[in-house]
Design a protein around this motif. Structure first.
Motif, PDB file in Angstrom:
ATOM      1  N   THR A  88       4.351  -1.012   3.263  1.00  0.00           N
ATOM      2  CA  THR A  88       3.744   0.307   3.074  1.00  0.00           C
ATOM      3  C   THR A  88       4.796   1.315   2.635  1.00  0.00           C
ATOM      4  OG1 THR A  88       4.072   0.917   5.385  1.00  0.00           O
ATOM      5  CG2 THR A  88       1.935  -0.026   4.809  1.00  0.00           C
ATOM      6  N   VAL A  89       4.356   2.220   1.788  1.00  0.00           N
ATOM      7  CA  VAL A  89       5.149   3.374   1.377  1.00  0.00           C
ATOM      8  C   VAL A  89       4.357   4.602   1.795  1.00  0.00           C
ATOM      9  CG1 VAL A  89       6.087   4.685  -0.571  1.00  0.00           C
ATOM     10  CG2 VAL A  89       6.160   2.170  -0.605  1.00  0.00           C
TER      11      VAL A  89
ATOM     12  N   THR B  91       0.831  -1.207   0.000  1.00  0.00           N
ATOM     13  CA  THR B  91       0.000   0.000   0.000  1.00  0.00           C
ATOM     14  C   THR B  91       0.861   1.251   0.000  1.00  0.00           C
ATOM     15  OG1 THR B  91      -1.680  -1.168   1.279  1.00  0.00           O
ATOM     16  CG2 THR B  91      -1.807   1.244   1.269  1.00  0.00           C
ATOM     17  N   ILE B  92       0.495   2.192  -0.857  1.00  0.00           N
ATOM     18  CA  ILE B  92       1.082   3.532  -0.843  1.00  0.00           C
ATOM     19  C   ILE B  92       0.088   4.438  -0.140  1.00  0.00           C
ATOM     20  CG2 ILE B  92       1.855   5.497  -2.220  1.00  0.00           C
ATOM     21  CD1 ILE B  92       2.563   3.531  -4.435  1.00  0.00           C
ATOM     22  N   ARG B  93       0.558   5.177   0.863  1.00  0.00           N
ATOM     23  CA  ARG B  93      -0.293   6.125   1.589  1.00  0.00           C
ATOM     24  C   ARG B  93       0.190   7.542   1.304  1.00  0.00           C
ATOM     25  NH1 ARG B  93       0.174   2.628   6.842  1.00  0.00           N
ATOM     26  NH2 ARG B  93      -1.422   1.078   6.382  1.00  0.00           N
ATOM     27  N   TYR B  94      -0.760   8.390   0.972  1.00  0.00           N
ATOM     28  CA  TYR B  94      -0.460   9.790   0.656  1.00  0.00           C
ATOM     29  C   TYR B  94      -0.888  10.685   1.806  1.00  0.00           C
ATOM     30  CZ  TYR B  94      -0.236   7.878  -4.060  1.00  0.00           C
ATOM     31  OH  TYR B  94       0.079   7.129  -5.160  1.00  0.00           O
TER      32      TYR B  94
ATOM     33  N   LEU C 134       8.767   7.090   3.528  1.00  0.00           N
ATOM     34  CA  LEU C 134       9.029   6.052   4.518  1.00  0.00           C
ATOM     35  C   LEU C 134       8.620   4.732   3.863  1.00  0.00           C
ATOM     36  CD1 LEU C 134       7.370   7.484   7.761  1.00  0.00           C
ATOM     37  CD2 LEU C 134       9.782   7.557   7.155  1.00  0.00           C
ATOM     38  N   VAL C 135       9.470   3.734   3.971  1.00  0.00           N
ATOM     39  CA  VAL C 135       9.130   2.401   3.490  1.00  0.00           C
ATOM     40  C   VAL C 135       9.141   1.484   4.702  1.00  0.00           C
ATOM     41  CG1 VAL C 135       9.840   0.472   2.028  1.00  0.00           C
ATOM     42  CG2 VAL C 135       9.993   2.815   1.166  1.00  0.00           C
ATOM     43  N   ASN C 136       7.986   0.940   5.008  1.00  0.00           N
ATOM     44  CA  ASN C 136       7.828   0.096   6.198  1.00  0.00           C
ATOM     45  C   ASN C 136       8.338   0.816   7.444  1.00  0.00           C
ATOM     46  OD1 ASN C 136       6.752  -1.873   4.533  1.00  0.00           O
ATOM     47  ND2 ASN C 136       8.742  -2.818   4.193  1.00  0.00           N
ATOM     48  N   ASP C 137       7.949   2.079   7.580  1.00  0.00           N
ATOM     49  CA  ASP C 137       8.269   2.935   8.735  1.00  0.00           C
ATOM     50  C   ASP C 137       9.739   3.346   8.823  1.00  0.00           C
ATOM     51  OD1 ASP C 137       5.595   2.969   9.645  1.00  0.00           O
ATOM     52  OD2 ASP C 137       5.897   1.060  10.682  1.00  0.00           O
TER      53      ASP C 137
END
Length: 84
Positions: A74-75, A5-8, A53-56
């Motif tokens: 996650t990104v 998932t990419i979160r904006y 951030l990739v995986n926090d």
């Protein structure tokens, strides 16, 4: 190929017109290339100013093609924020 998932956030969220969407890519560079294809225009300009951030974990100055994505990861797309 990993999916996740990419979160904006903030201006990136407004430009993408969504809070999140899936990715299917091996690297951050591939995921961002796909984002630019899906959202030409404003989001492409916003991405130039973003940090990720990739995986926090902060990506920092690492080349995006060297940042491997993981299955279920996650990104986070973080434009510059005003204030604190």
């Amino acid at each position: 190929m990993a999916t996740g998932t990419i979160r904006y956030w903030a201006a990136a969220k407004a430009a993408a017109k969504t809070a999140e969407e899936p990715y299917s890519a091996r690297t951050l560079a591939e995921a961002l290339d796909a984002v630019r294809e899906r959202h030409p225009g404003e989001l492409t300009r916003v991405l130039q100013r973003c940090s990720f951030l990739v995986n926090d974990e902060p990506v920092g100055k690492r080349p995006h093609d060297a940042v491997l994505l993981t299955e279920g990861g996650t990104v986070e797309v973080l434009p510059p924020f005003a204030g604190g």
